[in-house]
Design an enzyme around this catalytic site. Sequence first.
Site, PDB file in Angstrom:
ATOM      1  N   GLY A  47      -8.269 -44.938  76.314  1.00  0.00           N
ATOM      2  CA  GLY A  47      -8.332 -43.510  75.999  1.00  0.00           C
ATOM      3  C   GLY A  47      -8.409 -43.314  74.486  1.00  0.00           C
ATOM      4  CG  HIS A  48      -5.051 -44.317  72.038  1.00  0.00           C
ATOM      5  ND1 HIS A  48      -4.223 -45.068  72.837  1.00  0.00           N
ATOM      6  CD2 HIS A  48      -4.345 -43.207  71.690  1.00  0.00           C
ATOM      7  CE1 HIS A  48      -3.056 -44.454  72.956  1.00  0.00           C
ATOM      8  NE2 HIS A  48      -3.105 -43.323  72.282  1.00  0.00           N
ATOM      9  CB  VAL A 189     -10.255 -42.767  79.119  1.00  0.00           C
ATOM     10  CG1 VAL A 189     -10.594 -44.135  79.696  1.00  0.00           C
ATOM     11  CG2 VAL A 189     -11.291 -42.336  78.094  1.00  0.00           C
ATOM     12  CB  SER A 199       1.292 -45.192  75.044  1.00  0.00           C
ATOM     13  OG  SER A 199       0.164 -44.970  74.233  1.00  0.00           O
TER      14      SER A 199
HETATM   15  P1  AMP Z   1      -0.891 -40.492  71.654  1.00  0.00           P
HETATM   16  O1  AMP Z   1      -0.941 -41.855  71.026  1.00  0.00           O
HETATM   17  O2  AMP Z   1      -0.404 -40.486  73.046  1.00  0.00           O
HETATM   18  O3  AMP Z   1      -0.212 -39.478  70.751  1.00  0.00           O
HETATM   19  O4  AMP Z   1      -2.405 -40.012  71.771  1.00  0.00           O
HETATM   20  C1  AMP Z   1      -3.252 -39.993  70.653  1.00  0.00           C
HETATM   21  C2  AMP Z   1      -4.521 -39.273  71.026  1.00  0.00           C
HETATM   22  O5  AMP Z   1      -5.163 -39.955  72.100  1.00  0.00           O
HETATM   23  C3  AMP Z   1      -4.283 -37.840  71.509  1.00  0.00           C
HETATM   24  O6  AMP Z   1      -5.303 -36.997  71.004  1.00  0.00           O
HETATM   25  C4  AMP Z   1      -4.379 -37.981  73.010  1.00  0.00           C
HETATM   26  O7  AMP Z   1      -4.771 -36.792  73.649  1.00  0.00           O
HETATM   27  C5  AMP Z   1      -5.444 -39.042  73.136  1.00  0.00           C
HETATM   28  N1  AMP Z   1      -5.357 -39.682  74.451  1.00  0.00           N
HETATM   29  C6  AMP Z   1      -4.246 -40.213  75.020  1.00  0.00           C
HETATM   30  N2  AMP Z   1      -4.534 -40.647  76.262  1.00  0.00           N
HETATM   31  C7  AMP Z   1      -5.843 -40.381  76.481  1.00  0.00           C
HETATM   32  C8  AMP Z   1      -6.733 -40.593  77.580  1.00  0.00           C
HETATM   33  N3  AMP Z   1      -6.319 -41.161  78.715  1.00  0.00           N
HETATM   34  N4  AMP Z   1      -8.000 -40.186  77.452  1.00  0.00           N
HETATM   35  C9  AMP Z   1      -8.432 -39.592  76.305  1.00  0.00           C
HETATM   36  N5  AMP Z   1      -7.650 -39.373  75.237  1.00  0.00           N
HETATM   37  C10 AMP Z   1      -6.375 -39.762  75.319  1.00  0.00           C
END
Ligand code: AMP
Length: 295
Positions: A47-48, A189, A199
């Site tokens: 996703g990231h 994703v 995560s």
């Molecule tokens: P985080 O590390 O959880 O703070 O997420 C960092 C970025 O990645 C944020 O903009 C989230 O929305 C995005 N993100 C996290 N999971 C996904 C995913 N499964 N699909 C797309 N973007 C994601």
Amino acid sequence: VFFHEKQYLERMLQFQRVAHLQQGLKPWREKEADIGFVPTMGALHEGHLSLIRESAARCGVTVCSIFVNPTQFDNTADLAKYPRTLEHDLNMLRSAGADVVFHPEVADVYPDGMDAVPVYRFGRLEEVMEGAYRPGHFAGVGQVVGRLIDIVRPSHLFMGRKDFQQVAIIADLLRQMGADTELVVCDTVREPHGLAMSSRNRRLDHSTREKAACIFEGLTWMVQNKDAFTLEELKAGFIERCSIPPFRAEYIEVVDGHTLEPLANLSDASYVVACAAVWAGEVRLIDNIVLSEVA
Ligand code: AMP
């Protein structure tokens, strides 16, 4: 410091200190390159990486931050258990095409203490859903993203639709800051069986991770049955699908996708999104799906 362009192409730059990052970005800023920024809390997954790839495709330089921001955790156990996998993250970022990684310590982001950084307010946007169940969460998110935007000064900011409410909050933050930054929202994703990548999925055992497909199945069921049932019935159907132990739905809300106001009927808005938070044992997962969108 003068860096040859070739050196930039060959390796990913890593910075911990704000001043060093800003110095490292100078050559791109001088060239007026588009600066793409992907803020993350690490423990990276596909996703990231989709955000990194989107930024690399659109921008002259892609900056990723890895920072587990203490001010957005309402629960200290959640903060302590948040996965930290820096070496693995750096390898993934390299393969996805990130140019610059910023992985500061808390003291680098908040040199004068966490209270010294402005706190933004988001009105109704921070009162509903996640805001209601995680008090102070969005104040913390706004605080850290505001600070990171001030540091990186990106032309483009890439965020995932998985965190639907967060996207609305950050759009409002950019407006409040008067930032000259375009927000690019990227699709969620998913694992092959539908679970949104997160995560936090790392904390699920194999069998729970498989069964966690119930969240996306519940949301898809709502879409498939949106014309046959009332919103109350749709929400009840979702809760039923996410109530098989160890799962427990914390909320399922159907909202106007622009204002995040909860809706009573599908026809009450032109853009309708169902958002949910579900506990899988001790792990809290969120997801959402568009129920209707009229152009
Ligand atoms: P985080 O590390 O959880 O703070 O997420 C960092 C970025 O990645 C944020 O903009 C989230 O929305 C995005 N993100 C996290 N999971 C996904 C995913 N499964 N699909 C797309 N973007 C994601």
